[in-house]
Design a protein around this motif. Structure first.
Motif, short mmCIF file in Angstrom:
data_model
loop_
_atom_site.label_atom_id
_atom_site.label_comp_id
_atom_site.label_asym_id
_atom_site.label_seq_id
_atom_site.Cartn_x
_atom_site.Cartn_y
_atom_site.Cartn_z
N VAL A 89 29.40 41.58 51.67
CA VAL A 89 30.67 40.94 51.31
C VAL A 89 30.73 40.71 49.81
N LYS A 90 29.61 40.26 49.26
CA LYS A 90 29.54 39.98 47.83
C LYS A 90 29.78 41.26 47.01
N LEU A 91 29.11 42.33 47.43
CA LEU A 91 29.29 43.61 46.74
C LEU A 91 30.72 44.08 46.85
N HIS A 92 31.31 43.81 48.01
CA HIS A 92 32.68 44.25 48.24
C HIS A 92 33.66 43.50 47.34
N GLU A 93 33.38 42.20 47.19
CA GLU A 93 34.25 41.39 46.34
C GLU A 93 34.22 41.87 44.89
N ARG A 94 33.01 42.33 44.49
CA ARG A 94 32.90 42.81 43.12
C ARG A 94 33.64 44.13 42.92
N GLY A 95 34.07 44.70 44.04
CA GLY A 95 34.95 45.88 43.97
C GLY A 95 34.22 47.19 43.91
N TYR A 113 33.38 49.85 37.77
CA TYR A 113 33.56 49.17 36.49
C TYR A 113 35.05 48.89 36.26
N ASP A 114 35.35 47.84 35.50
CA ASP A 114 36.75 47.62 35.14
C ASP A 114 37.12 48.57 34.00
N VAL A 115 38.40 48.53 33.64
CA VAL A 115 38.93 49.45 32.64
C VAL A 115 38.12 49.38 31.34
N LEU A 116 37.86 48.16 30.90
CA LEU A 116 37.14 47.97 29.64
C LEU A 116 35.77 48.64 29.68
N SER A 154 40.98 50.92 40.95
CA SER A 154 41.71 50.92 42.23
C SER A 154 42.97 50.06 42.19
N GLU A 155 43.08 49.21 41.17
CA GLU A 155 44.28 48.36 41.08
C GLU A 155 45.38 49.00 40.24
N LEU A 156 45.10 50.20 39.75
CA LEU A 156 46.07 50.86 38.87
C LEU A 156 46.77 52.01 39.57
N SER A 157 47.95 52.36 39.09
CA SER A 157 48.65 53.54 39.61
C SER A 157 47.94 54.79 39.09
N GLU A 199 46.93 45.65 28.14
CA GLU A 199 46.89 44.44 28.97
C GLU A 199 46.10 44.63 30.28
N LYS A 200 45.52 45.82 30.45
CA LYS A 200 44.84 46.12 31.72
C LYS A 200 43.32 46.13 31.59
#
Lengths: 215, 240
Positions: free
Chosen positions: A209-215, B94-97, B137-140, B130-131
């Protein structure tokens, strides 16, 4: 013959530490062996891939019990004296290496080739590609089957009782011989196994669940 | 000065020849659109330029490196040649940054603070300042592709390769990516694009290359190539 006492249950719980120790050794050793095997199975050199494949086939294709016998009786026939724990640990490490190696190879192979290409195109070295891009994603895929196999290892340790290793199951049968209360003794033994395995799966679910939350 | 030069490049998969003696010159600052049917070898050619595909014969000179003599330092080359894929190939964990800064930190050994400044600049360039903290996965699709372009730009490449970068996008999102490409072309970046966007090729490219059967059949300025195709194959391709 004597009656069952609370002291016997306590003896069982103490014996469970040998089960835990053997499981821990098997998993740790198997994890190292598994990593090496997964690496070899994906090697650029065909002979290494073949060799690792053969190893996996042999250990997945024969019963663990036989592997234990071979390590315990076979080695002493060759003049190498091993303790029950030593033989059991050796056999189980070899066995877990094969299974964990396959689980991890599969998890790594499940990551799309595009991820390797994305990383290689940015100039990352091969180790960097693996550590920063592939492994974190493969880890999430690998977690449930890995914990599943850890649970198998805990239960597999019961086989070591046959070569005379005094772990939980062995202690159960010894106490049963003295007290002849099979239902209570083996019920308690089963309960201890269940407690260990259930803790493992619960912890794994939390981690998932934790890993999932981190995406 | 030539940024990319392909000389008689041949590539085969087993018995199938994918590239059959391709020669091409891209001058610094030129924008070359590579068009042709699926299976004509255009993506393969592009992927050869940064060494993602190996070649069997011929040579490629790119950003001061030579591919084909077996001694190329591909890691060095790839720092100078960016590539953007049809499927974005962003790192989902990873996030965008961090997608943008990862290679800056690992490959160029730039400090985190400095890498983040560069990331903010290139993400601003593609309109996604701003992203920073969003996950791919949250982006178009269009936004993801623009992050991929920014990720490549952050490495300050001399040449950019684009492999059908709008093919996975619906028309609405295609526009925003094409605009980024047009801006980039305007800034003087040397670009090789495999594309199905004929209008884009016509308006932005300095040269259009038509590939067919693993070979270059025609090449020239878009005005000339589209108005006056010399071969039946290109006529047929354009009329579709």
């Amino acid at each position: 013959m004597r009656d069952l006492t609370a002291y016997d249950i306590q003896t069982l719980i103490v014996a469970a530490r040998w089960t835990l120790l053997l499981a821990l050794i098997s998993f740790t050793g198997g994890a190292i062996g598994g990593l090496v095997l997964a690496g070899l199975r994906m090697s650029r050199f065909a002979p290494l891939r073949l060799l690792a494949g053969l190893y996996v086939a042999v250990f997945q294709g024969t019963p663990l019990l036989l592997q234990l016998f071979l390590c315990f009786f076979g080695l002493s026939l060759l003049g190498i004296e091993v303790s029950a724990l030593g033989a059991a640990a050796f056999a189980m490490i070899c066995n877990s290496s094969a299974f964990l190696g396959e689980i991890w190879r599969g998890s790594i192979a499940a990551i799309p080739k595009a991820q390797w290409e994305g990383a290689v195109s940015l100039g990352l070295s091969r180790p960097q590609q693996f550590v920063f891009v592939i492994a974190p994603q493969a880890l999430r895929i690998a977690l449930p089957p890995t914990v599943n196999y850890m649970v198998q290892i805990v239960k597999n340790t019961a086989l070591a009782s046959i070569i005379g290793f005094y772990e939980l199951s062995k202690m159960g049968s010894v106490l049963n011989n003295i007290t002849f209360s099979p239902l209570a003794i083996f019920g308690a033994v089963a309960l201890i196994y269940f407690f260990i395995c259930f803790s493992l799966t619960t912890a794994s679910r939390r981690l998932e669940v934790k890993l999932h939350e981190r995406g | 000065m030539n940024a990319v030069e392909l000389h008689e490049v041949c590539k085969t998969y087993g018995d199938t020849a994918v590239l059959n003696g391709v020669s091409l010159v891209a001058r610094k600052g030129s924008v070359i659109a590579i068009i042709g049917r699926s299976g004509s070898g255009k993506s393969t050619m592009l992927r050869c330029v940064n060494g993602l595909e190996t070649i069997q014969s011929g040579r490629i000179d790119v950003a001061g490196h030579r591919i084909g003599d077996g001694r190329t330092n591909l890691r060095m080359l790839r720092q100078k040649v960016g590539i953007v894929f049809q499927g974005y190939n962003l790192f989902p964990h990873y996030d965008v940054l961090n997608n943008v800064t990862l290679a800056l930190r690992l490959v160029k050994k730039i400090s985190r603070t400095e890498a983040e400044e560069i990331a903010a600049r290139v993400l601003g360039q593609v309109g996604l300042a701003e992203k920073l903290r969003a996950r791919p996965s949250e982006l178009s699709g269009g936004q993801q592709q623009r992050v991929a372009i920014a990720r490549s730009l952050a490495m300050a490449p001399e040449i950019m390769l684009f492999d059908e970068v709008t093919s996975a996008l619906d028309p609405e999102l295609t526009g925003e990516v094409l605009k980024v490409l047009a801006d980039l072309a305007g800034s003087g970046m040397t670009m090789l694009l495999v594309t199905h966007e004929m209008a884009f090729a016509q308006n932005i490219a300095t040269e259009v290359v038509f590939m067919h059967g693993g070979k270059i059949w025609e090449s020239g300025p878009p005005s000339q190539l589209f108005a006056n195709p010399q071969t039946a194959e290109l006529r047929k391709f354009i009329s579709q």
